[in-house]
Design a protein around this motif. Structure first.
Motif, PDB file in Angstrom:
ATOM      1  N   ARG A 140       0.825  -1.215   0.000  1.00  0.00           N
ATOM      2  CA  ARG A 140       0.000   0.000   0.000  1.00  0.00           C
ATOM      3  C   ARG A 140       0.860   1.267   0.000  1.00  0.00           C
ATOM      4  NH1 ARG A 140      -4.411  -2.460   4.216  1.00  0.00           N
ATOM      5  NH2 ARG A 140      -5.899  -3.145   2.649  1.00  0.00           N
ATOM      6  N   VAL A 141       1.929   1.273   0.794  1.00  0.00           N
ATOM      7  CA  VAL A 141       2.800   2.456   0.829  1.00  0.00           C
ATOM      8  C   VAL A 141       3.451   2.661  -0.531  1.00  0.00           C
ATOM      9  CG1 VAL A 141       4.862   3.464   1.861  1.00  0.00           C
ATOM     10  CG2 VAL A 141       3.206   2.305   3.311  1.00  0.00           C
TER      11      VAL A 141
ATOM     12  N   GLN B 138       2.860   5.791  -3.506  1.00  0.00           N
ATOM     13  CA  GLN B 138       3.961   6.549  -4.101  1.00  0.00           C
ATOM     14  C   GLN B 138       4.142   6.220  -5.586  1.00  0.00           C
ATOM     15  OE1 GLN B 138       7.543   6.862  -1.274  1.00  0.00           O
ATOM     16  NE2 GLN B 138       6.414   5.092  -0.439  1.00  0.00           N
ATOM     17  N   LYS B 139       3.254   5.331  -6.119  1.00  0.00           N
ATOM     18  CA  LYS B 139       3.329   4.855  -7.504  1.00  0.00           C
ATOM     19  C   LYS B 139       4.662   4.176  -7.797  1.00  0.00           C
ATOM     20  CE  LYS B 139      -0.089   8.072  -9.390  1.00  0.00           C
ATOM     21  NZ  LYS B 139      -1.156   7.053  -9.427  1.00  0.00           N
ATOM     22  N   ARG B 140       5.179   3.477  -6.803  1.00  0.00           N
ATOM     23  CA  ARG B 140       6.410   2.692  -6.960  1.00  0.00           C
ATOM     24  C   ARG B 140       5.991   1.251  -7.315  1.00  0.00           C
ATOM     25  NH1 ARG B 140       9.847   4.190  -1.613  1.00  0.00           N
ATOM     26  NH2 ARG B 140      11.065   2.395  -2.363  1.00  0.00           N
ATOM     27  N   PHE B 141       5.545   1.080  -8.546  1.00  0.00           N
ATOM     28  CA  PHE B 141       4.919  -0.174  -8.950  1.00  0.00           C
ATOM     29  C   PHE B 141       5.893  -1.346  -8.976  1.00  0.00           C
ATOM     30  CE2 PHE B 141       2.306   3.150 -11.144  1.00  0.00           C
ATOM     31  CZ  PHE B 141       1.201   3.022 -10.330  1.00  0.00           C
ATOM     32  N   VAL B 142       7.140  -1.094  -9.339  1.00  0.00           N
ATOM     33  CA  VAL B 142       8.129  -2.167  -9.366  1.00  0.00           C
ATOM     34  C   VAL B 142       8.341  -2.717  -7.958  1.00  0.00           C
ATOM     35  CG1 VAL B 142      10.535  -2.762  -9.840  1.00  0.00           C
ATOM     36  CG2 VAL B 142       9.273  -1.282 -11.420  1.00  0.00           C
ATOM     37  N   ASP B 143       8.464  -1.786  -6.965  1.00  0.00           N
ATOM     38  CA  ASP B 143       8.626  -2.233  -5.581  1.00  0.00           C
ATOM     39  C   ASP B 143       7.393  -2.988  -5.098  1.00  0.00           C
ATOM     40  OD1 ASP B 143      11.191  -1.144  -5.217  1.00  0.00           O
ATOM     41  OD2 ASP B 143      10.365   0.833  -4.798  1.00  0.00           O
TER      42      ASP B 143
ATOM     43  N   PHE C 138      -4.447  -8.093  -7.524  1.00  0.00           N
ATOM     44  CA  PHE C 138      -5.302  -7.408  -8.493  1.00  0.00           C
ATOM     45  C   PHE C 138      -5.189  -5.895  -8.346  1.00  0.00           C
ATOM     46  CE2 PHE C 138      -7.995 -11.411  -8.240  1.00  0.00           C
ATOM     47  CZ  PHE C 138      -7.597 -11.882  -9.483  1.00  0.00           C
ATOM     48  N   THR C 139      -5.074  -5.429  -7.110  1.00  0.00           N
ATOM     49  CA  THR C 139      -4.976  -3.989  -6.874  1.00  0.00           C
ATOM     50  C   THR C 139      -3.694  -3.436  -7.483  1.00  0.00           C
ATOM     51  OG1 THR C 139      -6.236  -4.185  -4.828  1.00  0.00           O
ATOM     52  CG2 THR C 139      -4.895  -2.206  -5.098  1.00  0.00           C
ATOM     53  N   VAL C 140      -2.584  -4.133  -7.278  1.00  0.00           N
ATOM     54  CA  VAL C 140      -1.309  -3.676  -7.843  1.00  0.00           C
ATOM     55  C   VAL C 140      -1.402  -3.617  -9.364  1.00  0.00           C
ATOM     56  CG1 VAL C 140       1.150  -4.172  -8.027  1.00  0.00           C
ATOM     57  CG2 VAL C 140      -0.058  -4.667  -5.902  1.00  0.00           C
ATOM     58  N   ARG C 141      -1.933  -4.665  -9.959  1.00  0.00           N
ATOM     59  CA  ARG C 141      -2.036  -4.695 -11.415  1.00  0.00           C
ATOM     60  C   ARG C 141      -2.978  -3.624 -11.934  1.00  0.00           C
ATOM     61  NH1 ARG C 141      -3.704 -10.665 -12.455  1.00  0.00           N
ATOM     62  NH2 ARG C 141      -3.879  -9.901 -14.602  1.00  0.00           N
ATOM     63  N   PHE C 142      -4.072  -3.384 -11.203  1.00  0.00           N
ATOM     64  CA  PHE C 142      -5.011  -2.357 -11.640  1.00  0.00           C
ATOM     65  C   PHE C 142      -4.340  -0.990 -11.651  1.00  0.00           C
ATOM     66  CE2 PHE C 142      -8.147   0.916 -11.300  1.00  0.00           C
ATOM     67  CZ  PHE C 142      -9.191   0.487 -12.090  1.00  0.00           C
ATOM     68  N   GLU C 143      -3.660  -0.648 -10.556  1.00  0.00           N
ATOM     69  CA  GLU C 143      -3.027   0.667 -10.477  1.00  0.00           C
ATOM     70  C   GLU C 143      -1.951   0.818 -11.553  1.00  0.00           C
ATOM     71  OE1 GLU C 143      -4.027   3.080  -8.688  1.00  0.00           O
ATOM     72  OE2 GLU C 143      -5.461   2.006  -7.440  1.00  0.00           O
ATOM     73  N   THR C 144      -1.216  -0.253 -11.826  1.00  0.00           N
ATOM     74  CA  THR C 144      -0.173  -0.198 -12.848  1.00  0.00           C
ATOM     75  C   THR C 144      -0.778   0.026 -14.225  1.00  0.00           C
ATOM     76  OG1 THR C 144       1.155  -1.741 -11.533  1.00  0.00           O
ATOM     77  CG2 THR C 144       1.808  -1.431 -13.815  1.00  0.00           C
ATOM     78  N   LEU C 145      -1.842  -0.724 -14.546  1.00  0.00           N
ATOM     79  CA  LEU C 145      -2.486  -0.580 -15.846  1.00  0.00           C
ATOM     80  C   LEU C 145      -3.155   0.785 -15.997  1.00  0.00           C
ATOM     81  CD1 LEU C 145      -4.085  -4.148 -16.069  1.00  0.00           C
ATOM     82  CD2 LEU C 145      -2.254  -3.272 -17.530  1.00  0.00           C
ATOM     83  N   ALA C 146      -3.784   1.260 -14.912  1.00  0.00           N
ATOM     84  CA  ALA C 146      -4.447   2.566 -14.972  1.00  0.00           C
ATOM     85  C   ALA C 146      -3.433   3.678 -15.206  1.00  0.00           C
ATOM     86  CB  ALA C 146      -5.218   2.816 -13.676  1.00  0.00           C
TER      87      ALA C 146
ATOM     88  N   PRO D 221       1.879  11.159  -4.804  1.00  0.00           N
ATOM     89  CA  PRO D 221       1.291  11.978  -5.874  1.00  0.00           C
ATOM     90  C   PRO D 221      -0.153  12.396  -5.629  1.00  0.00           C
ATOM     91  CG  PRO D 221       2.568  10.174  -6.794  1.00  0.00           C
ATOM     92  CD  PRO D 221       2.516   9.936  -5.317  1.00  0.00           C
ATOM     93  N   PHE D 222      -0.913  11.551  -4.957  1.00  0.00           N
ATOM     94  CA  PHE D 222      -2.326  11.846  -4.688  1.00  0.00           C
ATOM     95  C   PHE D 222      -2.495  13.203  -4.001  1.00  0.00           C
ATOM     96  CE2 PHE D 222      -6.206  11.650  -2.191  1.00  0.00           C
ATOM     97  CZ  PHE D 222      -7.101  10.973  -3.006  1.00  0.00           C
ATOM     98  N   VAL D 223      -1.539  13.589  -3.145  1.00  0.00           N
ATOM     99  CA  VAL D 223      -1.683  14.798  -2.330  1.00  0.00           C
ATOM    100  C   VAL D 223      -0.584  15.814  -2.602  1.00  0.00           C
ATOM    101  CG1 VAL D 223      -2.790  13.482  -0.485  1.00  0.00           C
ATOM    102  CG2 VAL D 223      -0.324  13.835  -0.408  1.00  0.00           C
TER     103      VAL D 223
END
Length: 765
Positions: A566-567, A571-576, A595-603, A749-751
């Motif tokens: 989640r952390v 931070q959009k650190r998708f590789v980590d 699924f959440t990780v993959r969704f955020e990466t694809l989005a 990035p969100f904030v």
């Protein structure tokens, strides 16, 4: 001394006022004592005493008025002033008595919460008591109660025959101070049967040897004392003997001839494995004494011995839910449903109702209400339905009434007091909640959860130091009760004191309980993330995972690893995040958080085809397994909502959310909902939701105070105030947010645009 006091004193003396008041006091005391005696000995509702005491208080001034105006000898007339005062006082007496009698906690309430609500179950009703067991050996101690439960389950098949549950008999025995059936005094069974509302009762004796059992059963009319039937059977197989006794008893109680073909064998309603039934019965006895962990051990052994034992799965689900194992409880209930053919109608209604609450709440609630209608002595069904109602509306009046009815069925029902304490608190009745939590502690001495409940009530009312003391005492009793450690940290963070939380956590890093050691490291990470020190926070989450690995507790790794993901996602650190998910999947290959990780990466990459394919994969994943199938609609709905948000279709986000029912706006999948509402100009609604989630309220936030969602909410409050045109309010919120979250503002990035928004707002002031 002046004359006026002396003249008043003389007037009182002339009217013999003090003699009358003394006589009144003596009479009032006698009336109160007589009322108390009648309540204690004739089963009158206790709130009657409240009415009597109220009237004693009202008639005191009435007595004073009458003596003052008529204390002289001779004939006196009633004056207008006297008549007015008496009319007012008598009106107060009538109105006050009525209000007490019809209040939620008064005589009317007592009628639905008194132990003898269910007065008469009809002519074809029977209470089955634990049998007196003379078999030698501790391994047969369970058989007295076990035999009674088998008989009750078997007899309940006959339409029109009302069989009082074994749980209800146990509750009533316990209310009379009786814990073991062998010690029931002569005549007490008749009283218990009347209290249960049955017209007949079954009791008896088990004797002989394990190789040659002898069961003697007696059916008695409790109103006449006549023995309606005396049955004796012998044999080796206890299940066959139960079938034979039950067949004969049903014919006598129901008034119709019952053939063996009319009754499903008891083995088809319970188990054919005598050891499994023994473990089940031991588990039930542990449950009834609130020893939930012991109950879980016995019930798990029962289903290991018989994997189709529906009733064992049912009560395992109940026990797991009591200790907070919601996911495991759901799986146990699902297993009970899969094997529901081997269960009574009562158990089937409960199983179907519990499982339907997640998929179709209205249908589930309707099933549970049908259960209560058919079986008015059902205690746990009331608690489950009340909990369901309270989730949607904390402090719900119907929920509180249901729990009161459960407590009336068993005044020693600790879980009921625990639940009602929270619901009274949610309704704003702090004094009642505090009193109920004290009662819960009395019922479960030397147990951690009552102290944890007390702490939450204290925390809710802002008494944080006292709350933390109660949490510490819970941990002293059970070092592995880490829920209290979570609440200690939540209390500190509510007061914005992360450094104080860290100082306290140091004492738990070397706890004798591995669960608490892992949790202490995870919570230490929370205190750093709270301040925006994200790298320090992730280091502590990693430390929690290492502690679990070194202690060979794979099951404890998922929570710290999930927090790491989640952390990194924030931070959009998708590789980590992907790297951590590899470790997660090594612990649980089917853990759905990937699924959440993959969704955020694809989005982030704008891969729409990939997102649609992922949605289909989510649906297939949840539909393919019976344990997950109930969640398929909700999980697909969440994914659809996030897809709509990624496309910028904010109206569809709201439509999907409405179709799903209640979507927690502060949860991971709730952020698109709040941001969509903000984009559509629903600023007041967003403000209401955000502020309710930001309040230090145990009902609007989870047990663990997750720092990143809190900081997101702070930021969204600033955005909503800004959109509403409240520049000064937005400036104040942004300033507090940036100061509190520190370096984390630039890393998430969100904030991350908060400083620039603050600068622009200041320039317009």
């Amino acid at each position: 001394m002046s004359e006026e006091p002396r003249s008043v004193f003389d007037a009182l003396r002339q009217r013999r006022m003090f003699h009358w008041l003394l006589a009144y006091a003596a009479g009032a005391w006698a009336v109160a004592e007589a009322t108390g005696f009648a309540i204690d000995n004739y089963d009158l509702p206790r709130p009657l005493l409240d009415v009597v005491l109220f009237l004693i208080g009202i008639f005191l001034p009435i007595t004073v008025v009458l003596v003052w105006y008529h204390g002289h000898q001779g004939r006196q007339r009633i004056t207008r002033s006297e008549g007015t005062m008496l009319a007012i006082l008598l009106t107060l007496a009538a109105v006050g008595s009525y209000r007490i009698a019809t209040s939620e906690s008064g005589l009317a309430g007592a009628r639905v919460t008194d132990g003898e609500v269910f007065v008469d179950l009809g002519e074809s009703s029977v209470a089955v008591f634990p049998f007196y067991n003379t078999l030698p050996g501790a391994e047969f101690e369970w058989l007295g109660r076990g035999l009674a439960e088998m008989l009750a389950t078997h007899m309940a098949q006959i339409d029109g025959l009302r069989v009082v549950s074994g749980q209800r008999i146990f509750d009533l025995l316990r209310q009379q101070g009786i814990e073991r059936s062998a010690g029931v005094p002569d005549g007490m069974e008749l009283r218990i049967t009347r209290l249960a509302g049955a017209r007949t009762m079954v009791n008896g004796r088990i004797q002989g040897s394990p190789d040659q059992l002898s069961i003697d059963a007696k059916l008695t009319d409790v109103h006449t004392g006549e023995i309606l039937a005396s049955i004796e059977v012998r044999g080796r197989d206890v299940f066959t003997l139960v079938d034979r006794v039950s067949e004969r008893l049903c014919s006598e109680v129901g008034g119709v001839r019952v053939a063996s073909v009319d009754l499903v064998p008891v083995t088809d309603l319970t188990t054919a494995n005598i050891q499994a039934f023994a473990e089940y019965q031991l588990g039930r006895e542990a449950q009834e004494r609130w020893l939930h962990h012991d109950a879980i051990d016995h019930l798990r052994r029962a289903i290991e011995l018989d994997s189709t034992f529906a009733k064992a799965y049912l009560h395992l689900g109940v026990a797991l839910a009591q200790v907070g194992g919601v996911s495991d409880a759901t799986q146990a209930f699902q297993a009970a449903k899969d094997h529901r053919r081997a269960a009574s109608e009562r158990d089937r209604l409960f199983i179907d109702g519990v499982l339907s609450l997640n998929q179709d709440p209205r249908a589930g609630a309707a099933m549970l209400r049908e259960l209560l209608r058919k079986y008015p002595d059902e205690r746990y069904g009331r608690l489950v339905l009340a909990s369901h109602l309270a989730v949607r509306n904390p402090g719900d009046s119907e929920a509180r009434q249901l729990i009161r009815e459960a407590i009336a069925l068993d005044p020693f029902y600790a879980a009921g007091y625990n639940n009602l304490a929270y619901q009274e608190l949610a309704a704003g009745n702090v004094v009642a909640a505090d009193s109920l939590s004290d009662r819960y502690i009395e019922l479960e001495p030397d147990q951690p959860n009552p102290l944890d409940t007390k702490g939450e009530i204290l925390e809710h009312t802002g008494r944080h130091a006292e709350a933390r003391a109660s949490y510490r005492e819970a941990l002293r009793l059970r070092p592995d009760f880490f829920a209290s450690l979570i609440h200690i940290v939540r209390s500190y963070l509510t007061e914005d004191s992360p450094s104080a939380a860290r100082a306290e956590l140091e004492d738990f890093l070397e706890s004798p309980a591995i669960e608490t050691r892992v949790e202490a490291r995870l919570l230490m990470g929370d205190t750093y993330v709270w301040e925006g020190a994200l790298d320090e926070g992730t280091a502590r989450y990693e430390a929690a995972d290492r502690e679990a690995v070194e202690s060979h507790r794979q099951d404890l790794r998922l929570r710290p690893l999930t927090e790491l993901v989640r952390v990194y996602l924030d931070q959009k650190r998708f590789v980590d995040a992907d790297s951590v998910m590899v470790r997660v999947e090594s612990v649980d290959p089917n853990y759905p958080f990937g699924f959440t990780v993959r969704f955020e990466t694809l989005a982030e990459a704008g891969d729409w085809e990939g997102l649609v394919a992922l949605r289909d994969e989510v649906e297939e994943f949840y539909a393919s397994d019976p344990d997950r199938r109930l969640l398929v609609g909700e999980m697909v709905g969440r994914t659809e909502m996030r897809l709509a948000f990624a496309r910028g279709d904010y109206e569809q986000v709201l439509e999907i959310a409405e179709s799903m029912g209640t979507v927690p706006p502060g949860s991971l999948y709730g952020w698109p909902l709040l941001r969509s509402m903000l984009s559509l100009g629903q600023t007041e609604t967003v403000l209401d939701v955000v502020r309710s989630l930001l309040r230090p309220d145990i009902f609007d936030r989870p047990a663990r105070f997750s720092p990143l969602p809190y900081r997101r909410l702070q930021y969204l409050e600033g955005r909503a105030l800004e959109a509403a045109g409240d520049t000064a309010g937005a400036v104040a919120v942004y300033e507090a947010f940036i100061e509190g979250f520190g370096d984390g503002v630039a890393k998430v990035p969100f904030v991350a645009d908060a400083p620039e928004r603050l600068r622009l707002l200041r320039s317009t002031q």
